[in-house]
Design an enzyme around this catalytic site. Structure first.
Site, PDB file in Angstrom:
ATOM      1  CE  LYS A  82      -3.941   1.955   2.538  1.00 43.28           C
ATOM      2  NZ  LYS A  82      -4.878   1.757   3.656  1.00 43.28           N
ATOM      3  CB  SER A 157      -8.138   3.551   2.439  1.00 45.91           C
ATOM      4  OG  SER A 157      -7.301   3.041   3.442  1.00 45.91           O
ATOM      5  CB  SER A 181      -8.262   0.719   5.341  1.00 45.39           C
ATOM      6  OG  SER A 181      -8.954   1.929   5.208  1.00 45.39           O
TER       7      SER A 181
HETATM    8  N1  GLN Z   1     -13.089   4.405   6.103  1.00 42.37           N
HETATM    9  C1  GLN Z   1     -12.445   4.729   7.326  1.00 42.37           C
HETATM   10  C2  GLN Z   1     -12.014   6.164   7.322  1.00 42.37           C
HETATM   11  O1  GLN Z   1     -12.124   6.793   6.311  1.00 42.37           O
HETATM   12  C3  GLN Z   1     -11.287   3.807   7.591  1.00 42.37           C
HETATM   13  C4  GLN Z   1     -10.114   4.078   6.763  1.00 42.37           C
HETATM   14  C5  GLN Z   1      -8.931   3.234   7.145  1.00 42.37           C
HETATM   15  O2  GLN Z   1      -9.065   2.211   7.802  1.00 42.37           O
HETATM   16  N2  GLN Z   1      -7.764   3.720   6.790  1.00 42.37           N
HETATM   17  O3  GLN Z   1     -11.569   6.680   8.303  1.00 42.37           O
END
Ligand code: GLN
Length: 482
Positions: A82, A157, A181
């Site tokens: 990532k 994400s 994510s």
């Molecule tokens: N969707 C969640 C957020 O936007 C989690 C994102 C993540 O785990 N990085 O905060």
């Protein structure tokens, strides 16, 4: 291909050398991976491809084999990383214009570890900007597309990592999980994704979003590859004071253990806001858990419903502080002429996307004098209650279960308001607030779109999650659903 044979016992490095010798040449594997990446270009899973670095590593492995040297535990495996995990000499953008040209001068601890085990890093994957999002739609480089339906979101994400695995370009991938994510895109692409206990894996070199919630974790098509990658990256790191000095189990061996008699509590509230067809698939998956000997019963977690607002207050508060370093001087943007304040405003206005800005504003607000008590402090209290409720349940259950996502992957661009997208995290964020480990495993399809089942374990008990996942994988054969 370097296959992990359940009977082999991965401690035997020699076995692995044998397998590699009889298997495809690592250089050939890199070319195959590059071909697959090229063929799947439309999915937009990668931000940066490092063909040169991957080939260099593959040649090094070949030389090691020729000399009869001991190979690392990930020798020959193709890995995607990532793009918020620092890689020395390899661009790391967080899918933001802010870091479009940022090349780290050091490796994250997890990268050092996988390199030392002879993994081949093929590239950096697309993500929501600074990991803020649930669909990879906030990326500066455009959305990643769902492997099963290219008109739909990949989840996020870590959407790029999930799709890189799903399309077969890589064997394993690293993601990060602050509020879902890893699990969310794993569910949306029918793969396995594990968010480790907070403190199990070093965050050194992970570009911080919300430091009390962030964790790096493995993603793969099957349980044993997930277990192997976790085994490599887990452990104490003097450079991350939140890691715990606790022995790392042999997760692969743990995953092979019997599951009969394990108690799984199904969180009732975890089904409250879930699409009916998704719930049905999750219930079917629970039936499969019964077939592998688990005792499945319903449990209740009344505070679950407060997890989402508490999470968003805490995550935004922390991100408003973490993102302060992107000022064009310390990190980000290009230096521009003029006074420092002017430069700061210009760079932050131009280089942060809309969602990052929204969160910086909201985070600054909830921390501001006069409001802190009403929002941030209250959210921290809710966090503690959620932690207590989980811990109470985990005294009696080996794992807890609920769907990973409340809905099926939506059409790209379909959810318009930020709140609608935040709501998609309703199943995943409680786990991060409590620092617990959780895994998403494939639970079948509705209208050809994947559904995931989430299993939550006690702190530092990733082993039990992998054990249930492996038994379930053998029962359902989910790796063949591609
Ligand atoms: N969707 C969640 C957020 O936007 C989690 C994102 C993540 O785990 N990085 O905060």
């Amino acid at each position: 291909m370097v296959r992990i044979r359940p009977t082999m016992g991965l401690n035997s490095v020699l076995d692995q050398v044998e397998i590699l010798k009889e298997a495809i040449d690592p250089v050939e594997r890199v070319y195959k991976a590059l071909e697959k990446i090229e063929a799947s270009r439309e999915l937009n899973a990668f931000v940066t491809i490092d063909a040169e670095g991957a080939l260099r590593k593959a040649e090094e492995i070949k030389r090691k084999i020729a000399r009869g040297e001991i190979l690392g535990r990930l020798a020959g495996l193709i890995v995607a990383v990532k793009d918020n995990i620092s890689t020395r000499g390899l661009r790391t953008t967080c899918s933001s214009k802010m870091l479009e040209n940022y090349i780290p001068v050091y490796d994250a601890t997890v990268i050092e570890k996988i390199k030392a085990e002879d993994a081949i890093i093929i590239g950096k994957t697309n993500m929501d900007e600074f990991a803020m999002g649930s669909s990879t739609e906030t990326s500066f480089f455009g959305p990643t597309r769902n492997f099963f339906d290219h008109s739909r979101v990949a989840g996020g994400s870590s959407g790029g990592s999930a799709v890189a695995v799903a399309c077969g370009a890589v064997d394993i991938a690293l993601g990060s999980d602050t509020g879902g994510s890893i699990r969310n895109p794993a569910a949306f692409n029918s793969i396995v994704g594990l968010k480790p206990t907070y403190g199990r894996v070093s965050r050194y070199g992970l570009i911080a979003y919300a430091s009390s919630l962030d964790q790096i974790g493995p993603m793969a098509k099957n349980t044993l590859s997930t277990a192997l990658l976790l085994q490599v990256i887990a452990g104490w790191d003097p450079r991350d004071s939140t890691t715990l000095n606790k022995p790392v189990p042999n997760y692969v061996e743990e995953a092979l253990k019997e599951t009969s008699g394990l108690k799984v509590g199904v969180i009732k509230e975890g089904f409250d806001n879930v699409d009916k067809k998704v719930s049905e698939k999750a219930y079917d998956a629970l039936e499969a858990l019964k077939r592998v000997g688990c005792l499945v019963e319903e449990v209740s977690m009344p505070f679950m419903k407060y997890a989402l607002p508490a999470y968003y207050i805490i995550a935004m508060a922390e991100c408003s502080s973490n993102l302060a370093r992107f000022d064009g001087i310390r990190y980000g943007g290009k230096p521009v002429k003029g006074k420092w304040e002017e430069q700061l405003v210009k760079i932050r206005t131009e280089c942060f996307g809309e969602e990052a800005k929204r969160r910086i504003f909201l985070g600054t607000f909830v921390l501001s004098a006069g409001y802190k008590e009403d929002f941030y402090i209250k959210a921290c209290r809710v966090r503690r209650r959620i932690y207590d409720e989980f811990k109470l349940l985990l005294k009696n259950y080996n794992a807890l279960a609920m769907p990973t996502m409340p809905v099926l992957p939506w059409k790209i661009g379909e959810l318009l308001s930020p709140l609608e997208i935040y709501m998609m995290d309703i199943e995943t964020v409680a786990v991060n607030l409590a620092g617990l480990p959780a895994i998403s495993i494939p639970a079948g399809f509705v209208n050809s779109l994947p559904v995931g089942l989430q299993l939550i374990g006690d702190h530092f008990d990733e082993a039990t999650l992998l054990r249930i996942s492996y038994a379930y994988e053998n029962e359902t054969g989910f790796t063949k659903w591609f």
